[in-house]
Every structure is written in structure tokens, then in C-alpha cells.
Write an enzyme that holds these catalytic residues in place. Sequence first.
Site, PDB file in Angstrom:
ATOM      1  N   GLY A  10      57.585  77.277  52.008  1.00 36.23           N
ATOM      2  CA  GLY A  10      58.776  77.547  51.050  1.00 36.23           C
ATOM      3  C   GLY A  10      58.411  78.685  50.235  1.00 36.23           C
ATOM      4  N   TYR A  11      59.205  78.927  49.136  1.00 38.37           N
ATOM      5  CA  TYR A  11      59.128  80.168  48.267  1.00 38.37           C
ATOM      6  C   TYR A  11      57.871  80.175  47.700  1.00 38.37           C
ATOM      7  N   ASP A  31      54.867  71.132  56.580  1.00 36.92           N
ATOM      8  CA  ASP A  31      56.242  71.449  56.081  1.00 36.92           C
ATOM      9  C   ASP A  31      57.334  70.885  57.016  1.00 36.92           C
ATOM     10  N   SER A  34      62.672  71.647  55.927  1.00 33.96           N
ATOM     11  CA  SER A  34      63.993  71.283  55.419  1.00 33.96           C
ATOM     12  C   SER A  34      64.592  72.226  54.448  1.00 33.96           C
ATOM     13  N   LEU A  59      56.388  64.763  54.945  1.00 34.23           N
ATOM     14  CA  LEU A  59      54.974  64.287  54.250  1.00 34.23           C
ATOM     15  C   LEU A  59      55.364  62.883  53.662  1.00 34.23           C
ATOM     16  N   SER A 124      56.349  71.331  36.681  1.00 33.76           N
ATOM     17  CA  SER A 124      57.331  72.044  36.089  1.00 33.76           C
ATOM     18  C   SER A 124      57.713  72.037  34.535  1.00 33.76           C
ATOM     19  N   ALA A 125      58.069  73.061  33.811  1.00 39.13           N
ATOM     20  CA  ALA A 125      58.176  73.137  32.630  1.00 39.13           C
ATOM     21  C   ALA A 125      59.187  71.960  32.242  1.00 39.13           C
ATOM     22  N   THR A 126      60.201  71.589  33.274  1.00 41.30           N
ATOM     23  CA  THR A 126      61.297  70.744  33.110  1.00 41.30           C
ATOM     24  C   THR A 126      60.800  69.453  32.353  1.00 41.30           C
ATOM     25  N   TYR A 150      65.625  65.636  39.130  1.00 40.01           N
ATOM     26  CA  TYR A 150      64.645  66.252  39.535  1.00 40.01           C
ATOM     27  C   TYR A 150      63.611  66.258  38.426  1.00 40.01           C
ATOM     28  N   LYS A 154      59.407  64.982  38.516  1.00 43.24           N
ATOM     29  CA  LYS A 154      58.277  65.702  38.209  1.00 43.24           C
ATOM     30  C   LYS A 154      57.202  64.930  37.221  1.00 43.24           C
ATOM     31  N   ASN A 180      59.565  79.839  34.929  1.00 41.52           N
ATOM     32  CA  ASN A 180      60.522  80.478  35.793  1.00 41.52           C
ATOM     33  C   ASN A 180      60.081  81.313  36.751  1.00 41.52           C
TER      34      ASN A 180
HETATM   35  P1  NAD Z   1      61.029  75.558  48.330  1.00 37.81           P
HETATM   36  O1  NAD Z   1      62.129  74.479  48.504  1.00 37.81           O
HETATM   37  O2  NAD Z   1      61.159  76.799  48.643  1.00 37.81           O
HETATM   38  O3  NAD Z   1      59.597  74.856  48.998  1.00 37.81           O
HETATM   39  C1  NAD Z   1      59.415  73.449  48.889  1.00 37.81           C
HETATM   40  C2  NAD Z   1      59.033  73.255  50.407  1.00 37.81           C
HETATM   41  O4  NAD Z   1      58.699  71.950  50.830  1.00 37.81           O
HETATM   42  C3  NAD Z   1      60.120  73.493  51.787  1.00 37.81           C
HETATM   43  O5  NAD Z   1      59.465  74.538  52.544  1.00 37.81           O
HETATM   44  C4  NAD Z   1      60.602  72.393  52.205  1.00 37.81           C
HETATM   45  O6  NAD Z   1      60.920  72.586  53.502  1.00 37.81           O
HETATM   46  C5  NAD Z   1      59.221  71.430  52.104  1.00 37.81           C
HETATM   47  N1  NAD Z   1      59.482  69.993  51.992  1.00 37.81           N
HETATM   48  C6  NAD Z   1      60.550  69.445  51.361  1.00 37.81           C
HETATM   49  N2  NAD Z   1      60.576  67.993  51.646  1.00 37.81           N
HETATM   50  C7  NAD Z   1      59.527  67.947  52.466  1.00 37.81           C
HETATM   51  C8  NAD Z   1      59.044  66.731  53.133  1.00 37.81           C
HETATM   52  N3  NAD Z   1      59.549  65.630  52.786  1.00 37.81           N
HETATM   53  N4  NAD Z   1      57.778  66.815  53.867  1.00 37.81           N
HETATM   54  C9  NAD Z   1      57.454  68.210  54.032  1.00 37.81           C
HETATM   55  N5  NAD Z   1      57.822  69.050  53.591  1.00 37.81           N
HETATM   56  C10 NAD Z   1      58.675  69.000  52.565  1.00 37.81           C
HETATM   57  O7  NAD Z   1      60.727  75.373  46.572  1.00 37.81           O
HETATM   58  P2  NAD Z   1      59.678  76.173  45.914  1.00 37.81           P
HETATM   59  O8  NAD Z   1      60.638  77.062  44.859  1.00 37.81           O
HETATM   60  O9  NAD Z   1      58.732  76.954  46.659  1.00 37.81           O
HETATM   61  O10 NAD Z   1      59.038  75.074  45.034  1.00 37.81           O
HETATM   62  C11 NAD Z   1      58.094  74.335  45.403  1.00 37.81           C
HETATM   63  C12 NAD Z   1      57.532  73.359  44.552  1.00 37.81           C
HETATM   64  O11 NAD Z   1      57.401  73.803  43.051  1.00 37.81           O
HETATM   65  C13 NAD Z   1      58.435  72.178  44.309  1.00 37.81           C
HETATM   66  O12 NAD Z   1      57.849  71.017  44.113  1.00 37.81           O
HETATM   67  C14 NAD Z   1      59.171  72.618  43.264  1.00 37.81           C
HETATM   68  O13 NAD Z   1      59.783  71.497  42.587  1.00 37.81           O
HETATM   69  C15 NAD Z   1      58.131  73.335  41.985  1.00 37.81           C
HETATM   70  N6  NAD Z   1      58.660  74.093  41.123  1.00 37.81           N
HETATM   71  C16 NAD Z   1      59.587  75.202  41.470  1.00 37.81           C
HETATM   72  C17 NAD Z   1      60.126  76.035  40.721  1.00 37.81           C
HETATM   73  C18 NAD Z   1      61.113  77.046  41.083  1.00 37.81           C
HETATM   74  O14 NAD Z   1      61.726  77.590  40.043  1.00 37.81           O
HETATM   75  N7  NAD Z   1      60.994  77.560  42.338  1.00 37.81           N
HETATM   76  C19 NAD Z   1      59.927  75.800  39.240  1.00 37.81           C
HETATM   77  C20 NAD Z   1      59.035  74.598  38.973  1.00 37.81           C
HETATM   78  C21 NAD Z   1      58.327  74.013  39.971  1.00 37.81           C
HETATM   79  C1  UD1 Z   2      66.424  75.768  35.944  1.00 37.43           C
HETATM   80  C2  UD1 Z   2      66.193  74.472  35.979  1.00 37.43           C
HETATM   81  C3  UD1 Z   2      64.919  73.915  35.575  1.00 37.43           C
HETATM   82  C4  UD1 Z   2      64.099  74.382  36.796  1.00 37.43           C
HETATM   83  C5  UD1 Z   2      64.150  75.875  36.983  1.00 37.43           C
HETATM   84  C6  UD1 Z   2      63.055  76.412  37.934  1.00 37.43           C
HETATM   85  C7  UD1 Z   2      68.584  73.839  35.114  1.00 37.43           C
HETATM   86  C8  UD1 Z   2      69.201  73.223  33.678  1.00 37.43           C
HETATM   87  N1  UD1 Z   2      67.153  73.927  34.715  1.00 37.43           N
HETATM   88  O1  UD1 Z   2      65.833  76.384  34.889  1.00 37.43           O
HETATM   89  O2  UD1 Z   2      64.741  72.478  35.619  1.00 37.43           O
HETATM   90  O3  UD1 Z   2      62.596  74.131  36.529  1.00 37.43           O
HETATM   91  O4  UD1 Z   2      65.407  76.188  36.905  1.00 37.43           O
HETATM   92  O5  UD1 Z   2      63.295  77.798  38.109  1.00 37.43           O
HETATM   93  O6  UD1 Z   2      69.095  73.913  36.035  1.00 37.43           O
HETATM   94  N2  UD1 Z   2      71.779  81.647  34.049  1.00 37.43           N
HETATM   95  C9  UD1 Z   2      73.204  82.397  33.858  1.00 37.43           C
HETATM   96  N3  UD1 Z   2      74.117  82.582  35.297  1.00 37.43           N
HETATM   97  C10 UD1 Z   2      73.658  81.981  36.250  1.00 37.43           C
HETATM   98  C11 UD1 Z   2      72.427  81.370  36.316  1.00 37.43           C
HETATM   99  C12 UD1 Z   2      71.691  81.123  35.205  1.00 37.43           C
HETATM  100  O7  UD1 Z   2      73.670  83.066  32.696  1.00 37.43           O
HETATM  101  O8  UD1 Z   2      74.180  82.246  37.286  1.00 37.43           O
HETATM  102  C13 UD1 Z   2      71.098  81.687  32.775  1.00 37.43           C
HETATM  103  C14 UD1 Z   2      71.035  80.167  32.456  1.00 37.43           C
HETATM  104  O9  UD1 Z   2      71.862  79.787  31.585  1.00 37.43           O
HETATM  105  C15 UD1 Z   2      69.504  80.587  31.853  1.00 37.43           C
HETATM  106  C16 UD1 Z   2      68.913  81.588  32.541  1.00 37.43           C
HETATM  107  O10 UD1 Z   2      69.891  82.200  33.148  1.00 37.43           O
HETATM  108  O11 UD1 Z   2      69.672  81.069  30.412  1.00 37.43           O
HETATM  109  C17 UD1 Z   2      67.845  81.073  33.464  1.00 37.43           C
HETATM  110  O12 UD1 Z   2      68.297  80.126  34.488  1.00 37.43           O
HETATM  111  P1  UD1 Z   2      67.674  79.404  35.743  1.00 37.43           P
HETATM  112  O13 UD1 Z   2      67.549  80.709  36.407  1.00 37.43           O
HETATM  113  O14 UD1 Z   2      68.972  78.620  36.350  1.00 37.43           O
HETATM  114  O15 UD1 Z   2      66.524  78.724  35.242  1.00 37.43           O
HETATM  115  P2  UD1 Z   2      66.630  77.457  33.970  1.00 37.43           P
HETATM  116  O16 UD1 Z   2      67.755  77.138  33.420  1.00 37.43           O
HETATM  117  O17 UD1 Z   2      65.428  77.955  32.902  1.00 37.43           O
END
Ligand code: NAD
Ligand code: UD1
Length: 339
Positions: A10-11, A31, A34, A59, A124-126, A150, A154, A180
Site C-alpha cells: 500500500g501507500y 498483503d 485488496s 492477514l 492514527s491521530a483519529t 474506522y 484503531k 496526515n
Molecule cells: P493502503 O490501503 O494503501 O494500505 C493498506 C494495505 O493493506 C493495502 O495494500 C491493502 O491491500 C492491505 N490489506 C487490507 N486488508 C488486508 C488483509 N485483510 N490482509 C492483507 N492485506 C490487507 O493504506 P495506507 O494509507 O498505506 O495506510 C496504511 C495503514 O496506515 C492503515 O492501517 C491505515 O489505517 C493507517 N493510517 C493511514 C493514514 C493515511 O492517511 N493514509 C493515516 C493514519 C493511519
Molecule cells: C481524514 C480522516 C481521518 C484520517 C485522515 C488520514 C475524516 C473526517 N477524517 O482526515 O480520520 O485519519 O484523513 O489522512 O475523513 N478537504 C477539503 N476538500 C476535500 C477534501 C478535504 O476541503 O475534497 C479539507 C478537509 O475539510 C480538511 C482538510 O482538507 O480540513 C484535510 O482533509 P483530509 O485530507 O480528508 O484529512 P482529514 O480530514 O484531516
Amino acid sequence: MRVLLTGGAGYIGSHTAVVLLEEGHDVAVLDDLSNSHVEALNRVEQLTGKSIDFLEGDLADAQLVQRYFDENNFDAVIHLAGLKAVGESVEQPTRYYQTNLSTTLTLLDAMRKSDVQRLVFSSSATVYGDPQSPLISEEHPVGAGIQNPYGWSKLMNEQIIRDTARAWPELSVVNLRYFNPVGAHSSGRIGEDPSGIPNNLMPFISQVAVGKRLQLAVFGQDYDTRDGTGVRDYIHVMDLAEGHVAALAKTTPGVETYNLGTGTGTSVLEAVQTFEHVSGKQIPYEVKARREGDLATVIADSHRAGEKLGWQTSRTFEDACRDAWKWQVQNPDGYGPSR
Ligand code: NAD
Ligand code: UD1
């Protein structure tokens, strides 16, 4: 170290794999693809000149996961696999709880059976819910005001891990609470590849800049912030990746928790301006109503990670925009249509 990276295609996982390989670790990625493409792993191998063991599968499949643990001698696990779309989690709560909890439970059982004692978990900060202050340290209360399954999944994961560590005193865990994540590897070869319409700000802006979407909807300009739009702490994904590798160095038993952010806030309009500057493209936008559940300002206090992990960010928000733009231009359709 031989490191198992769950969700490594993933990312965040693909960028973390680059840093792990560059620092000399052996990497196995588990992975189910999905929400990712195996092409991301091919590119990580090309970038680093090193190979990854790809273990395809779910997993949550306990038999399969135990087989992978029996066949490999993992020293540590970085656990990123899971579902992450906030809106989707509201529509499909059971699927989110099922996946995000069963994957961690299966993993912890396999780690215990195979005596793999080091875990870095992607939180996550969530988990801070509705924060009481704009600058959030790890001491801030968690739970109150979490708006979606979600976010709860976490927090539940953190609790499951804490309870497991109590019952298994040798276990050493680092929970990383990301703010973020944005940007891409500076080569533009790997990056964020959202399926469908992006929910998050930065991938949406990139797609407007490249001409895939007409305009950005700015969700509210009536927040109590410097320009009325939401302020967030955007962290470059390579800085985040380096945070995971720094966390691997922790060997003391017990659970530690760290915020990973920059300590600096950027508003939606500032993000638009910076992206326009680095891309040379105009980003048309229209101010719309607030998005439900959004907060005015969310910024990380990451001092603890600096002090205890010796980690700090080294890339600016402008760097993140430039790298995201490079990735977007070189890969307008991401890794391709099949997923
Ligand atoms: P992503 O979706 O790109 O990566 C997640 C990976 O997990 C994917 O490659 C997917 O195929 C794999 N996956 C999902 N379900 C699975 C399963 N049952 N078995 C095996 N593999 C599985 O997401 P990401 O942005 O890289 O995020 C990675 C982690 O970081 C996640 O747990 C996400 O919740 C957490 N996170 C992400 C953000 C964000 O903004 N990207 C912010 C806070 C926390
Ligand atoms: C979102 C998730 C958060 C998650 C995080 C991961 C929600 C409510 N929260 O956070 O749980 O951990 O992503 O990266 O979805 N915005 C716009 N236009 C858009 C998209 C976003 O104005 O099309 C604004 C939003 O209002 C916010 C900022 O951009 O002020 C960032 O938004 P986003 O990238 O979705 O992140 P979070 O809301 O912080």
C-alpha cells in the site's frame, strides 16, 4: 533484521519498504492486494536494487499466516494492513471491524506462537476524537468524540495490543499515531494511488492539477483559523516511513506511543497555493459546506518521537507537493486499472 511488513504493497507500506531496504533490513510483505498493486513492490525493488519476499494473502487467515511465520524467521513486524476509508467505514461498519480487528488478532497470535517479540503498529491521530486543543500530544485523552468505525477500530487495536503486552511481558510495541501522510518518493516511481474519487485533500488537489477532476470543493471557510479553512499537519510519507524504521530500534518490552507529525499546520487554501506554485497549474476551487465530522485545526506535538526515537522530519510541505506532483504526472492513472 528480517521484517514482516503487513499491508506493505500500500501507500505507506511501499515507502516504508524503501527505507527498510536502504537501511539494510530484509523485507517480507504480506498483503492481499485488496487496495494495492504488486507493481508498487516491483518498483520498490527497482528503486533499491534489492528484492522483497512477497507473501500474498489475507492477514486474517490464521492458517496461512501461521505457515508464513513457520517458514520465515521474522525478527519484527510492522503492521499496516487494514481498511482505511473513513466514509466507507460508516457505511460498512461490520466489514471494517471484521477486517481491522481480525487481522491484528491473527497477527498477534502468530507472533506469540513464533515468539516474534517486536511490533510497530500503524495507528492514527483519529484516536484523539474531538481534540480539546489544536496541538495534540500523546497525553491527550483518546476516544471521546471519535465519529466513525474506522477511528474506533484503531483505538480498539491499540487496546488489544496493550492487553496482549500485559499478558506477554516480553512483547515490545510501538504505536505510531500518524497525522496526515502526503507526498511520494522523490523519484515519482511510487506514490498514493486512491481507487475512485479521492476522499483526502492532497490526492484530490493532484487530480485537479493533472486535469482528471474539474475543481476542488473546499469544505467550509468559516472555521476559526487564519483563512477560515481547515488546518492539518501534513507529514511527508518518506518522513513517516523513516519514523517506522526508527521505531524498530526500540527493544525494551512494553508499549510506547508516539505521534508522527511535523508540528506545523497548513490550511486548505495554503495547500492549494503551494500546489499551484510547484505544479505551475491552476487549481480551481469552490467553497462548499463543512464536511460532517471535520475539525478546525489538528496539529501534532511530536516532541516525544524526537526525544525517544531520535526521529525528526526533514522534508517540507512544499517538498511533499513537488513529489506528489511528480508521481501524478508520471503516473496519471496510478499503477493501472486492475486492483
Ligand atoms: P493502503 O490501503 O494503501 O494500505 C493498506 C494495505 O493493506 C493495502 O495494500 C491493502 O491491500 C492491505 N490489506 C487490507 N486488508 C488486508 C488483509 N485483510 N490482509 C492483507 N492485506 C490487507 O493504506 P495506507 O494509507 O498505506 O495506510 C496504511 C495503514 O496506515 C492503515 O492501517 C491505515 O489505517 C493507517 N493510517 C493511514 C493514514 C493515511 O492517511 N493514509 C493515516 C493514519 C493511519
Ligand atoms: C481524514 C480522516 C481521518 C484520517 C485522515 C488520514 C475524516 C473526517 N477524517 O482526515 O480520520 O485519519 O484523513 O489522512 O475523513 N478537504 C477539503 N476538500 C476535500 C477534501 C478535504 O476541503 O475534497 C479539507 C478537509 O475539510 C480538511 C482538510 O482538507 O480540513 C484535510 O482533509 P483530509 O485530507 O480528508 O484529512 P482529514 O480530514 O484531516
